[in-house]
Design a protein around this motif. Structure first.
Motif, mmCIF file in Angstrom:
data_model
loop_
_atom_site.group_PDB
_atom_site.id
_atom_site.type_symbol
_atom_site.label_atom_id
_atom_site.label_comp_id
_atom_site.label_asym_id
_atom_site.label_seq_id
_atom_site.Cartn_x
_atom_site.Cartn_y
_atom_site.Cartn_z
ATOM 1 N N THR A 56 -3.347 -62.082 -42.190
ATOM 2 C CA THR A 56 -3.436 -61.396 -43.478
ATOM 3 C C THR A 56 -3.809 -62.391 -44.562
ATOM 4 O O THR A 56 -3.075 -63.354 -44.824
ATOM 5 N N THR A 57 -4.960 -62.181 -45.182
ATOM 6 C CA THR A 57 -5.379 -62.983 -46.335
ATOM 7 C C THR A 57 -5.514 -62.054 -47.530
ATOM 8 O O THR A 57 -5.467 -60.827 -47.394
ATOM 9 N N SER A 58 -5.679 -62.660 -48.698
ATOM 10 C CA SER A 58 -5.806 -61.845 -49.903
ATOM 11 C C SER A 58 -6.692 -62.558 -50.909
ATOM 12 O O SER A 58 -7.065 -63.713 -50.715
ATOM 13 N N GLY A 59 -6.972 -61.889 -51.973
ATOM 14 C CA GLY A 59 -7.741 -62.486 -53.051
ATOM 15 C C GLY A 59 -6.860 -63.046 -54.139
ATOM 16 O O GLY A 59 -7.346 -63.323 -55.246
ATOM 17 N N ASP A 60 -5.564 -63.263 -53.842
ATOM 18 C CA ASP A 60 -4.598 -63.635 -54.879
ATOM 19 C C ASP A 60 -4.293 -65.129 -54.957
ATOM 20 O O ASP A 60 -4.097 -65.658 -56.046
ATOM 21 N N SER A 61 -4.192 -65.800 -53.812
ATOM 22 C CA SER A 61 -3.680 -67.167 -53.834
ATOM 23 C C SER A 61 -4.384 -68.034 -52.798
ATOM 24 O O SER A 61 -4.367 -67.735 -51.602
ATOM 25 N N TYR A 62 -4.958 -69.131 -53.259
ATOM 26 C CA TYR A 62 -5.597 -70.110 -52.375
ATOM 27 C C TYR A 62 -4.553 -70.728 -51.443
ATOM 28 O O TYR A 62 -4.714 -70.717 -50.215
ATOM 29 N N LEU A 63 -3.475 -71.244 -52.019
ATOM 30 C CA LEU A 63 -2.421 -71.837 -51.204
ATOM 31 C C LEU A 63 -1.806 -70.793 -50.274
ATOM 32 O O LEU A 63 -1.531 -71.077 -49.105
ATOM 33 N N GLY A 64 -1.619 -69.578 -50.774
ATOM 34 C CA GLY A 64 -1.060 -68.523 -49.938
ATOM 35 C C GLY A 64 -1.923 -68.250 -48.722
ATOM 36 O O GLY A 64 -1.409 -68.077 -47.606
ATOM 37 N N ASN A 65 -3.233 -68.234 -48.903
ATOM 38 C CA ASN A 65 -4.142 -68.013 -47.775
ATOM 39 C C ASN A 65 -4.082 -69.168 -46.780
ATOM 40 O O ASN A 65 -4.086 -68.959 -45.562
ATOM 41 N N MET A 66 -4.014 -70.391 -47.293
ATOM 42 C CA MET A 66 -3.982 -71.537 -46.391
ATOM 43 C C MET A 66 -2.664 -71.603 -45.618
ATOM 44 O O MET A 66 -2.645 -71.931 -44.432
ATOM 45 N N ARG A 67 -1.569 -71.271 -46.279
ATOM 46 C CA ARG A 67 -0.281 -71.261 -45.579
ATOM 47 C C ARG A 67 -0.221 -70.133 -44.549
ATOM 48 O O ARG A 67 0.343 -70.291 -43.459
ATOM 49 N N ALA A 68 -0.825 -69.003 -44.881
ATOM 50 C CA ALA A 68 -0.858 -67.894 -43.928
ATOM 51 C C ALA A 68 -1.676 -68.276 -42.698
ATOM 52 O O ALA A 68 -1.282 -67.996 -41.556
ATOM 53 N N ALA A 69 -2.811 -68.924 -42.923
ATOM 54 C CA ALA A 69 -3.652 -69.339 -41.797
ATOM 55 C C ALA A 69 -2.941 -70.391 -40.960
ATOM 56 O O ALA A 69 -3.008 -70.376 -39.722
ATOM 57 N N ARG A 70 -2.240 -71.302 -41.619
ATOM 58 C CA ARG A 70 -1.514 -72.338 -40.886
ATOM 59 C C ARG A 70 -0.428 -71.722 -40.009
ATOM 60 O O ARG A 70 -0.284 -72.082 -38.828
ATOM 61 N N ALA A 71 0.336 -70.810 -40.553
ATOM 62 C CA ALA A 71 1.385 -70.157 -39.774
ATOM 63 C C ALA A 71 0.789 -69.384 -38.598
ATOM 64 O O ALA A 71 1.324 -69.414 -37.484
ATOM 65 N N PHE A 72 -0.328 -68.719 -38.839
ATOM 66 C CA PHE A 72 -0.963 -67.938 -37.782
ATOM 67 C C PHE A 72 -1.500 -68.857 -36.686
ATOM 68 O O PHE A 72 -1.347 -68.594 -35.496
ATOM 69 N N ASN A 73 -2.135 -69.945 -37.098
ATOM 70 C CA ASN A 73 -2.629 -70.937 -36.145
ATOM 71 C C ASN A 73 -1.507 -71.497 -35.286
ATOM 72 O O ASN A 73 -1.638 -71.650 -34.070
ATOM 73 N N TYR A 74 -0.420 -71.831 -35.959
ATOM 74 C CA TYR A 74 0.672 -72.476 -35.254
ATOM 75 C C TYR A 74 1.317 -71.530 -34.251
ATOM 76 O O TYR A 74 1.658 -71.912 -33.129
#
Length: 699
Positions: A451-469
């Motif tokens: 899940t990504t959004s147009g709201d937060s750069y850091l939020g998107n990167m943390r979401a991708a990191r958690a998903f990757n991990y």
């Protein structure tokens, strides 16, 4: 330590060896939907020039017999200093720039397309747009990270700290130690969890103790203080906490192994049960960690470097909670700094890139954000890249080159005079089981659920990191997926993986000076041919040679043959120990041994394969621009290794990089080869002709 700080914790397999050092980590994390339209891309858009071998670059005042690198690259190196926004500049970097230009066009297309929510195009577009919206990032300040900092501020004792660490690792946010999934060294068909030392903000343990690094230590403490203050800590407290964090890390460094020690696979593999590990660290329960992570690792996982974890356990007991809070707060902010407002990003750049590595200017915003896209969704972007610019005929021609290199290597192995028949049989079994991968994966990764959004750069990167991990953790306890790649197709590099016994060549490296379907044989064999040979020879270097044909960590050598091998590699260590890279600073021959074995063996086998190819088609054995095929072979090898460094970057690499500086790679292997001396009519006593007592002959 810049824009890849939120890439997955440790996806790089510890027993994989790459052709060249990568400044940043690109993790394969996503797939592109099957109905993705093939983007139209015109390579004429590329502004970065080609770096193909060109006789106009030769230095007429230099001699190949004195300095092959100077003869081939001297003129180019003088005319191409390191740009202000880089720390190195040469063939690899220029090809990377060309790759980035293609990727830039592709992400722009994804971001402007009317993509359906949840599709890969939309996810890439969200990261790109939020990363490019500087006004929104600036307005947010530290707010996107504030909930995490509040959790850290509430930690009151060792039990709470241990609980926080477990939760952080579950979100892919751990940095105190590495925890990753990889094939079992003793059962390479199955994946287990590996845990290893970590927790340091400086590149290597020596930085905490060496007198020569005192200025770097002072700058690091100042950076810790600056980041803590930026995050809201009172100035006086920030100063005190920075010193405490440095003392904390110094204690970890004392308990850590060096980069050279970690080259030994035995020091990276220590299978234990969670219950036994709990006895080593009574203040940190591995049983509880694996329960939190929801992974089947309790019966067996690798807890390497037990001395480090014994010390870490003591620190949980005797280091004040306030110091733990300062350490965790700093590293949490440090990891997020490239995705926060300008003050954080600038401070991060000023220390890690400018002070440590000598980079004078921050790269333009589009490159920094594109690096984030690669760190988050590299394989997804890779599929778009392959569809846009990778011709099918390149893969076919590469397969032919791999076959020729493989045949040349087999002949070398069969005729080794110093290896006995018992070991030679095992070496040939390993040769027969090599798996080549060319261009891009046969199966692309799926990414439904991110899940990504147009709201937060850091939020998107943390979401991708958690998903990757989570994706990585889910491999634990399952059979190895041999279709997976450890590099994205757009990466200018190549690698060997010992537990899979595979050699991998991403699409982006398959261009001049490495590969050109229209070039004469010498250039291709001296470029990508030597790369193919290099990766194959990693299977027989000081580390890879400890893994058998099936990928298991297993001794397939007789004692006599291993002793004969070591006596030869010791001479290669001595050769590179003798190269002075900076005044008073020499190359570390033991640290770079594996890559130097790869270079020497790979170039030797590639030269053999060139002779086979020219014998098959004598019409191609012609001089071009006044140089024979043999000469052009070695000249293109040197072209591959043209590279300038900032002094800071070079100092870091001499301490941490298993690859020797490029100029020594250009000269090191050829100086051991009679074929080079013959090609350029060099004589005994010339600098590029090593005498019988120092010449290294291995494979």
């Amino acid at each position: 330590m810049t824009l890849s700080k939120l890439a997955p914790l440790s996806l790089t397999v510890a027993i994989a060896a790459s052709l060249a050092a990568c400044g940043k980590t690109e993790a394969p994390v996503a797939a592109v939907a099957a109905d993705t339209a093939k983007p139209a891309f015109d390579m004429a858009q590329i502004k970065t020039p080609s770096v193909a071998f060109n006789v106009a670059d030769l230095d007429p005042t230099a001699s190949a017999c004195a300095d092959l690198n100077g003869f081939v690259n001297g003129t180019w190196l003088k005319a191409n200093p390191v740009p202000g926004d880089q720390t190195t500049w040469g063939s690899f970097e220029i090809l990377r720039e060309r790759s980035l230009e293609v990727q830039h066009a592709l992400v722009e297309q994804a971001a402007t397309a009317d993509a359906k929510a949840g599709t890969v195009e939309a996810q890439i577009g969200d990261i790109w747009k939020t990363g490019s919206d500087e006004a929104a990032i600036e307005a947010a300040g530290i707010a996107p990270l504030q909930p995490e900092l509040e959790k850290i501020a509430a930690l009151g004792d060792s039990a709470a700290i241990a609980g926080y660490l477990r939760d952080a690792y579950a979100q892919g946010q751990g940095f105190l130690f590495s925890l990753y999934a990889s094939p079992d060294f003793k059962d390479s068909g199955n994946v287990i969890a590996y845990v290893g030392q970590g927790g340091l903000g400086l590149p290597e343990k020596g930085y905490y103790f060496d007198e020569s690094q005192a200025n770097i230590r002072d700058a690091y403490v100042a950076y810790i203080e600056q980041l803590l203050a930026l995050s809201g800590v009172d100035a006086a407290q920030a100063k005190e906490q920075a010193r405490a964090v440095m003392d904390f890390e110094t204690r970890l460094a004392k308990a850590s192994l060096s980069r050279i020690e970690l080259r030994d696979p035995a020091k990276r593999y220590n299978p234990v049960s969670a219950l036994d590990a709990d006895k080593l660290t009574p203040n940190f329960s591995w049983t509880a960690l694996f329960d939190t992570l929801k992974v089947p690792a309790k019966d067996k996982f690798s807890l390497a470097q037990p001395g480090f974890f014994g010390e870490l356990d003591k620190m949980l007991a005797d280091v004040p909670a306030a110091t733990w809070q300062a350490y965790l707060r700093f590293h949490t902010v440090d990891n997020a700094a490239p995705y926060l407002s300008k003050g954080f990003e600038q401070a991060n750049f000023d220390f890690y890139s400018k002070t440590l590595r000598g980079q004078q200017e921050m790269q333009p915003r589009w490159k920094r954000v594109l690096e984030s896209v690669n760190g988050a969704m590299g394989e997804a972007l890779g599929q778009l890249y392959v569809e846009a610019v990778f011709p099918a005929e390149s893969k076919v021609e590469m397969q032919h080159l791999v076959e020729n290199l493989s045949a040349a290597l087999k002949t070398r192995l069969e005729n080794l005079p110093w290896m006995g028949e018992e070991t030679k049989k095992k070496a040939l079994e390993k040769w027969a089981s090599f798996t080549p991968k060319i261009g891009y994966p046969d199966k692309w990764r799926d990414w439904s659920g991110l899940t990504t959004s147009g709201d937060s750069y850091l939020g998107n990167m943390r979401a991708a990191r958690a998903f990757n991990y989570r994706y990585m953790l889910d491999k634990i306890g399952k059979p190895v997926d041999r279709t997976e790649w450890g590099m994205t197709p757009q990466t200018v590099n190549a690698y060997y993986n010992a537990t899979k016994n595979e050699i991998v060549f991403p699409a982006a490296i398959l261009q001049p000076p490495f590969f050109d379907a229209k070039a004469d044989p010498a250039l291709n064999y001296g470029g990508i041919g030597a790369v193919i040979g290099h990766e194959m020879m990693h299977g027989y270097d000081d580390s890879g040679s400890q893994f058998a044909a099936n990928g298991n960590f297993d001794n397939w050598w007789t004692d006599a043959d291993r002793s004969a091998f070591n006596s030869r590699t010791d001479k290669l260590v001595a050769q590179f120990d003798g190269y002075e890279s900076l005044p008073g600073v020499n190359v570390k021959g033991k640290l770079t041994l594996g890559e130097n074995i790869g270079d020497l063996g790979g170039l030797t086998v590639a030269f053999d394969a060139l002779q086979m190819a020219l014998k098959e088609d004598p019409s191609k054995n012609v001089a071009i621009d006044g140089y024979s095929q043999d000469q052009r072979f070695f000249m293109n090898w040197a072209t591959v290794w043209r590279r300038n460094f900032t002094e800071g970057e070079l100092r870091v690499r001499l301490n941490t990089d298993p690859h020797a500086p490029a100029n020594f790679r250009a000269n090191g292997a050829p100086s051991n080869m009679p074929a080079f001396a013959a090609a350029f009519e060099c004589k005994a006593g010339d600098a590029m002709v090593r005498g019988d007592d120092t010449r290294v002959v291995i494979w």
